[in-house]
Write a protein that holds these residues in place. Structure first.
Motif, PDB file in Angstrom:
ATOM      1  N   VAL A 203      36.496  14.841 -93.032  1.00 18.13           N
ATOM      2  CA  VAL A 203      37.749  15.560 -93.304  1.00 18.13           C
ATOM      3  C   VAL A 203      38.943  14.822 -92.709  1.00 18.13           C
ATOM      4  N   THR A 204      38.844  14.397 -91.450  1.00 18.43           N
ATOM      5  CA  THR A 204      40.001  13.735 -90.827  1.00 18.43           C
ATOM      6  C   THR A 204      40.329  12.422 -91.520  1.00 18.43           C
ATOM      7  N   ARG A 205      39.322  11.635 -91.825  1.00 22.99           N
ATOM      8  CA  ARG A 205      39.577  10.338 -92.451  1.00 22.99           C
ATOM      9  C   ARG A 205      40.103  10.484 -93.874  1.00 22.99           C
ATOM     10  N   VAL A 206      39.515  11.382 -94.630  1.00 24.95           N
ATOM     11  CA  VAL A 206      39.908  11.530 -96.030  1.00 24.95           C
ATOM     12  C   VAL A 206      41.336  12.065 -96.138  1.00 24.95           C
ATOM     13  N   VAL A 207      41.654  13.124 -95.380  1.00 25.75           N
ATOM     14  CA  VAL A 207      42.998  13.692 -95.483  1.00 25.75           C
ATOM     15  C   VAL A 207      44.045  12.704 -94.961  1.00 25.75           C
ATOM     16  N   ASP A 208      43.745  12.011 -93.859  1.00 28.37           N
ATOM     17  CA  ASP A 208      44.697  11.016 -93.355  1.00 28.37           C
ATOM     18  C   ASP A 208      44.946   9.925 -94.393  1.00 28.37           C
ATOM     19  N   ARG A 209      43.904   9.476 -95.054  1.00 34.41           N
ATOM     20  CA  ARG A 209      44.066   8.378 -96.008  1.00 34.41           C
ATOM     21  C   ARG A 209      44.807   8.815 -97.266  1.00 34.41           C
ATOM     22  N   ILE A 210      44.461   9.969 -97.797  1.00 32.57           N
ATOM     23  CA  ILE A 210      45.046  10.417 -99.064  1.00 32.57           C
ATOM     24  C   ILE A 210      46.439  10.998 -98.879  1.00 32.57           C
ATOM     25  N   MET A 211      46.652  11.741 -97.783  1.00 28.86           N
ATOM     26  CA  MET A 211      47.948  12.399 -97.579  1.00 28.86           C
ATOM     27  C   MET A 211      48.901  11.554 -96.728  1.00 28.86           C
ATOM     28  N   GLY A 212      48.377  10.569 -96.033  1.00 30.58           N
ATOM     29  CA  GLY A 212      49.227   9.726 -95.206  1.00 30.58           C
ATOM     30  C   GLY A 212      49.203  10.104 -93.743  1.00 30.58           C
ATOM     31  N   ASP A 213      49.260  11.371 -93.426  1.00 28.70           N
ATOM     32  CA  ASP A 213      49.224  11.850 -92.036  1.00 28.70           C
ATOM     33  C   ASP A 213      48.871  13.331 -92.076  1.00 28.70           C
ATOM     34  N   ARG A 214      47.680  13.663 -91.623  1.00 26.29           N
ATOM     35  CA  ARG A 214      47.227  15.052 -91.746  1.00 26.29           C
ATOM     36  C   ARG A 214      47.993  16.010 -90.841  1.00 26.29           C
ATOM     37  N   SER A 215      48.720  15.483 -89.848  1.00 22.38           N
ATOM     38  CA  SER A 215      49.462  16.377 -88.957  1.00 22.38           C
ATOM     39  C   SER A 215      50.513  17.182 -89.716  1.00 22.38           C
ATOM     40  N   ASP A 216      50.908  16.710 -90.889  1.00 16.22           N
ATOM     41  CA  ASP A 216      51.887  17.434 -91.705  1.00 16.22           C
ATOM     42  C   ASP A 216      51.241  18.449 -92.649  1.00 16.22           C
ATOM     43  N   TYR A 217      49.910  18.514 -92.677  1.00 11.85           N
ATOM     44  CA  TYR A 217      49.224  19.337 -93.680  1.00 11.85           C
ATOM     45  C   TYR A 217      48.125  20.202 -93.052  1.00 11.85           C
ATOM     46  N   PRO A 218      48.443  21.065 -92.087  1.00  7.39           N
ATOM     47  CA  PRO A 218      47.389  21.853 -91.434  1.00  7.39           C
ATOM     48  C   PRO A 218      46.644  22.789 -92.384  1.00  7.39           C
TER      49      PRO A 218
ATOM     50  N   MET B 213      46.052  22.269 -95.617  1.00  5.89           N
ATOM     51  CA  MET B 213      45.158  21.448 -96.413  1.00  5.89           C
ATOM     52  C   MET B 213      43.952  20.996 -95.601  1.00  5.89           C
ATOM     53  N   VAL B 214      44.172  20.656 -94.344  1.00  4.50           N
ATOM     54  CA  VAL B 214      43.068  20.238 -93.474  1.00  4.50           C
ATOM     55  C   VAL B 214      42.084  21.395 -93.284  1.00  4.50           C
ATOM     56  N   ALA B 215      42.606  22.584 -93.009  1.00  4.90           N
ATOM     57  CA  ALA B 215      41.734  23.743 -92.801  1.00  4.90           C
ATOM     58  C   ALA B 215      40.960  24.079 -94.069  1.00  4.90           C
ATOM     59  N   ALA B 216      41.625  24.057 -95.222  1.00  5.19           N
ATOM     60  CA  ALA B 216      40.950  24.353 -96.485  1.00  5.19           C
ATOM     61  C   ALA B 216      39.888  23.309 -96.786  1.00  5.19           C
ATOM     62  N   ALA B 217      40.178  22.041 -96.486  1.00  7.99           N
ATOM     63  CA  ALA B 217      39.200  20.978 -96.698  1.00  7.99           C
ATOM     64  C   ALA B 217      37.993  21.159 -95.791  1.00  7.99           C
ATOM     65  N   CYS B 218      38.223  21.612 -94.560  1.00  7.20           N
ATOM     66  CA  CYS B 218      37.126  21.868 -93.630  1.00  7.20           C
ATOM     67  C   CYS B 218      36.208  22.965 -94.157  1.00  7.20           C
ATOM     68  N   VAL B 219      36.790  24.016 -94.720  1.00  2.44           N
ATOM     69  CA  VAL B 219      35.981  25.099 -95.308  1.00  2.44           C
ATOM     70  C   VAL B 219      35.125  24.560 -96.452  1.00  2.44           C
ATOM     71  N   GLU B 220      35.702  23.699 -97.289  1.00  4.51           N
ATOM     72  CA  GLU B 220      34.942  23.100 -98.393  1.00  4.51           C
ATOM     73  C   GLU B 220      33.795  22.255 -97.857  1.00  4.51           C
ATOM     74  N   ALA B 221      34.046  21.516 -96.778  1.00  2.00           N
ATOM     75  CA  ALA B 221      32.993  20.696 -96.191  1.00  2.00           C
ATOM     76  C   ALA B 221      31.871  21.557 -95.616  1.00  2.00           C
ATOM     77  N   LEU B 222      32.228  22.658 -94.957  1.00  7.28           N
ATOM     78  CA  LEU B 222      31.207  23.560 -94.416  1.00  7.28           C
ATOM     79  C   LEU B 222      30.339  24.161 -95.517  1.00  7.28           C
ATOM     80  N   LYS B 223      30.929  24.413 -96.675  1.00  9.16           N
ATOM     81  CA  LYS B 223      30.162  24.980 -97.795  1.00  9.16           C
ATOM     82  C   LYS B 223      29.014  24.065 -98.190  1.00  9.16           C
ATOM     83  N   THR B 224      29.179  22.763 -98.035  1.00  9.01           N
ATOM     84  CA  THR B 224      28.105  21.843 -98.423  1.00  9.01           C
ATOM     85  C   THR B 224      26.885  21.995 -97.528  1.00  9.01           C
ATOM     86  N   PHE B 225      27.061  22.635 -96.365  1.00 14.26           N
ATOM     87  CA  PHE B 225      25.952  22.923 -95.453  1.00 14.26           C
ATOM     88  C   PHE B 225      25.571  24.403 -95.482  1.00 14.26           C
TER      89      PHE B 225
END
Length: 219
Positions: A27-42, A44-56
């Motif tokens: 999550v940290t690497r993907v959002v940082d790379r695609i969005m430029g800086d995840r600190s501006d997108y809390p 999106m980061v949280a929603a992406a984390c939920v999606e990642a947890l769903k895979t488990f």
């Protein structure tokens, strides 16, 4: 950074450490790379984390509300930063009752709108724990859903989710190998602390030991 672990064999009471490694890294690497800086997108980061947890097959929800955390300034004094008043922050609550915030370690990248002349050099570790230390404060106000009005942001978020679904999940866990965490300080269940290669938490903790924790802006 890496830590030798093997997947949990019994039903966990916390998110297994190997899952935390996979989700935090991707999550940290993907959002940082695609969005430029995840600190501006809390959100999106949280929603992406939920999606990642769903895979488990682990349930998670995005919470919104007021949040604060200690930051260390260039002169090594400390202050509370975060979102309160008219500002909102976003984080994740897991099925295990853990608070997950994958933006805290990079929060010092942003300058406060009301005091842009102040520069922070350290902020707290990434947080993934039911036990929340005193240098964080979270006051949930409700459950959030991501709704992106900008078509470009939506396109980028779709890319984030697609890559997370590709790189997260049980098939990406390998027993008997070192776990690959992001190179950022991380507080895991049981107050297990993984520092980064720059000893960021060591410096953060040293400043708190000298300065103490000032009264929180959130009650």
């Amino acid at each position: 950074m890496s830590a030798p672990e093997t997947p949990s064999q019994s039903a966990p009471s916390d998110t297994p450490i190997e899952v935390i490694a996979n989700v935090t890294r991707v999550v940290t690497r993907v959002v940082d790379r695609i969005m430029g800086d995840r600190s501006d997108y809390p959100l999106m980061v949280a929603a992406a984390c939920v999606e990642a947890l769903k895979t488990f097959d682990i349930a998670g929800r995005v919470f919104y509300g007021q949040a604060a955390w200690i930051e260390v300034l260039e002169d090594h004094t400390v202050l509370w930063a975060g979102c309160w008043g008219k500002s909102l922050h976003f984080w994740v609550g897991t099925a295990y009752g853990e608070v997950v915030d994958l933006n805290t370690s990079v929060a010092h990248r942003k300058r406060a709108h009301d005091n842009p002349g102040v520069k922070s050099i350290y902020s707290p570790p990434l947080l993934w724990s039911r036990e929340v230390p005193r240098f964080y404060r979270y006051v949930p106000e409700g459950v959030a859903e991501i709704e992106l009005l900008d078509p470009e942001d939506q396109r980028k978020y779709d890319r984030v989710v697609a890559e997370i679904l590709e790189k997260c999940g049980p098939k990406h866990l390998m027993a008997g190998t070192d776990l690959d965490f992001p190179n950022e300080a991380l507080l895991c269940p049981g107050r297990k602390l993984l520092d980064d290669s720059k000893d960021s938490f060591k410096h953060f903790d040293r400043a708190l030991a000298v300065q103490g924790i000032p009264p929180s802006p959130l009650t």
